[in-house]
Design a protein around this motif. Structure first.
Motif, PDB file in Angstrom:
ATOM      1  N   HIS A  84       0.825  -1.203   0.000  1.00  0.00           N
ATOM      2  CA  HIS A  84       0.000   0.000   0.000  1.00  0.00           C
ATOM      3  C   HIS A  84       0.862   1.257   0.000  1.00  0.00           C
ATOM      4  N   LEU A  85       0.317   2.313  -0.583  1.00  0.00           N
ATOM      5  CA  LEU A  85       0.885   3.641  -0.408  1.00  0.00           C
ATOM      6  C   LEU A  85       0.618   4.034   1.040  1.00  0.00           C
ATOM      7  N   ILE A  86       1.520   4.803   1.639  1.00  0.00           N
ATOM      8  CA  ILE A  86       1.337   5.192   3.033  1.00  0.00           C
ATOM      9  C   ILE A  86       1.651   6.671   3.226  1.00  0.00           C
ATOM     10  N   CYS A  87       0.861   7.307   4.063  1.00  0.00           N
ATOM     11  CA  CYS A  87       1.158   8.671   4.478  1.00  0.00           C
ATOM     12  C   CYS A  87       2.054   8.572   5.704  1.00  0.00           C
ATOM     13  N   ARG A  93      -3.209   4.369   4.848  1.00  0.00           N
ATOM     14  CA  ARG A  93      -2.797   3.474   3.763  1.00  0.00           C
ATOM     15  C   ARG A  93      -3.772   3.591   2.602  1.00  0.00           C
ATOM     16  N   PHE A  94      -3.216   3.578   1.381  1.00  0.00           N
ATOM     17  CA  PHE A  94      -3.988   3.782   0.165  1.00  0.00           C
ATOM     18  C   PHE A  94      -3.673   2.683  -0.845  1.00  0.00           C
ATOM     19  N   ARG A  95      -4.676   2.302  -1.632  1.00  0.00           N
ATOM     20  CA  ARG A  95      -4.451   1.333  -2.708  1.00  0.00           C
ATOM     21  C   ARG A  95      -3.700   2.025  -3.846  1.00  0.00           C
ATOM     22  N   ILE A  96      -2.730   1.344  -4.406  1.00  0.00           N
ATOM     23  CA  ILE A  96      -1.931   1.909  -5.500  1.00  0.00           C
ATOM     24  C   ILE A  96      -2.780   2.097  -6.758  1.00  0.00           C
ATOM     25  N   GLU A  97      -3.693   1.189  -7.038  1.00  0.00           N
ATOM     26  CA  GLU A  97      -4.418   1.226  -8.309  1.00  0.00           C
ATOM     27  C   GLU A  97      -5.445   2.346  -8.411  1.00  0.00           C
ATOM     28  N   TYR A 100      -7.486   4.855  -3.140  1.00  0.00           N
ATOM     29  CA  TYR A 100      -8.514   4.784  -2.101  1.00  0.00           C
ATOM     30  C   TYR A 100      -7.882   4.461  -0.747  1.00  0.00           C
ATOM     31  N   CYS A 101      -8.260   5.220   0.294  1.00  0.00           N
ATOM     32  CA  CYS A 101      -7.727   5.019   1.636  1.00  0.00           C
ATOM     33  C   CYS A 101      -8.479   3.884   2.331  1.00  0.00           C
ATOM     34  N   THR A 102      -7.740   2.852   2.732  1.00  0.00           N
ATOM     35  CA  THR A 102      -8.333   1.686   3.379  1.00  0.00           C
ATOM     36  C   THR A 102      -8.117   1.664   4.887  1.00  0.00           C
ATOM     37  N   GLY A 104      -6.755   4.341   8.371  1.00  0.00           N
ATOM     38  CA  GLY A 104      -6.215   5.595   8.879  1.00  0.00           C
ATOM     39  C   GLY A 104      -7.266   6.675   8.990  1.00  0.00           C
ATOM     40  N   PRO A 105      -6.848   7.896   9.333  1.00  0.00           N
ATOM     41  CA  PRO A 105      -7.792   8.979   9.616  1.00  0.00           C
ATOM     42  C   PRO A 105      -8.601   9.454   8.410  1.00  0.00           C
ATOM     43  N   CYS A 106      -8.187   9.113   7.206  1.00  0.00           N
ATOM     44  CA  CYS A 106      -8.958   9.527   6.023  1.00  0.00           C
ATOM     45  C   CYS A 106      -9.593   8.327   5.323  1.00  0.00           C
ATOM     46  N   LYS A 107      -9.841   7.245   6.084  1.00  0.00           N
ATOM     47  CA  LYS A 107     -10.442   6.040   5.522  1.00  0.00           C
ATOM     48  C   LYS A 107     -11.713   6.398   4.750  1.00  0.00           C
ATOM     49  N   GLY A 108     -11.809   5.874   3.533  1.00  0.00           N
ATOM     50  CA  GLY A 108     -12.958   6.145   2.679  1.00  0.00           C
ATOM     51  C   GLY A 108     -12.750   7.301   1.717  1.00  0.00           C
ATOM     52  N   GLN A 109     -11.698   8.103   1.930  1.00  0.00           N
ATOM     53  CA  GLN A 109     -11.359   9.175   1.002  1.00  0.00           C
ATOM     54  C   GLN A 109     -10.316   8.654   0.008  1.00  0.00           C
ATOM     55  N   SER A 110      -9.920   9.483  -0.926  1.00  0.00           N
ATOM     56  CA  SER A 110      -8.969   9.050  -1.949  1.00  0.00           C
ATOM     57  C   SER A 110      -7.913  10.107  -2.222  1.00  0.00           C
ATOM     58  N   LEU A 111      -6.767   9.642  -2.676  1.00  0.00           N
ATOM     59  CA  LEU A 111      -5.752  10.542  -3.218  1.00  0.00           C
ATOM     60  C   LEU A 111      -6.283  11.082  -4.544  1.00  0.00           C
ATOM     61  N   ARG A 112      -5.846  12.254  -4.935  1.00  0.00           N
ATOM     62  CA  ARG A 112      -6.280  12.851  -6.208  1.00  0.00           C
ATOM     63  C   ARG A 112      -5.386  12.333  -7.329  1.00  0.00           C
ATOM     64  N   PRO A 113      -5.958  11.577  -8.279  1.00  0.00           N
ATOM     65  CA  PRO A 113      -5.153  11.090  -9.395  1.00  0.00           C
ATOM     66  C   PRO A 113      -4.755  12.226 -10.331  1.00  0.00           C
ATOM     67  N   VAL A 114      -3.609  12.090 -10.951  1.00  0.00           N
ATOM     68  CA  VAL A 114      -3.121  13.060 -11.920  1.00  0.00           C
ATOM     69  C   VAL A 114      -3.367  12.503 -13.322  1.00  0.00           C
TER      70      VAL A 114
END
Length: 126
Positions: A84-87, A93-97, A100-102, A104-114
């Protein structure tokens, strides 16, 4: 929460134009990560590329929880398991694909894709 729409870097102050090379895939380090910054005057745009196997993720380097970059000091974005990606600030922790945060404190949110394309062995902005 639904995934965020792709971020077009040329829409941001200080962002690069379409067609900018972000990374040569063969040049990524063994751990696959690369932190990339673009600056124009007081504007700073931070993104990262992470390769895991055949999957390449390109995201804004900003945790949805606190707005901090995921990495602290270098180009490492993965947890110790490499799954997993990690802050590094709060351990989210976030899924690479899909970013999506699985956990931690932002569970259910997502990183912004470029918005990007892969061609000729490189990762480019669109």
């Amino acid at each position: 929460m639904s995934p965020l729409p792709a971020l077009y870097l040329d829409d941001l102050p200080g962002g690069p134009p379409p067609g900018t090379l972000l990374a040569v895939i063969a040049d990524l380090p063994a751990h696959g990560g690369k932190d990339i910054s673009f600056r124009e005057d007081q504007f700073l745009v931070r993104v990262f590329v992470q390769k895991v196997g055949d999957v390449i993720g390109v995201y804004e380097n900003r945790c949805p929880h606190a707005g901090t970059p995921l990495n602290l000091f270098d180009d490492r974005f993965m947890d110790l398991t490499g799954a997993h990606l990690i802050c590094r600030t709060h351990g989210a922790r976030f899924r690479i694909e899909d970013g999506y945060c699985t956990l931690g404190p932002c569970k259910g949110q997502s990183l912004r894709p470029v918005a990007h394309e892969i061609r000729d062995g490189g990762v480019y902005t669109v």
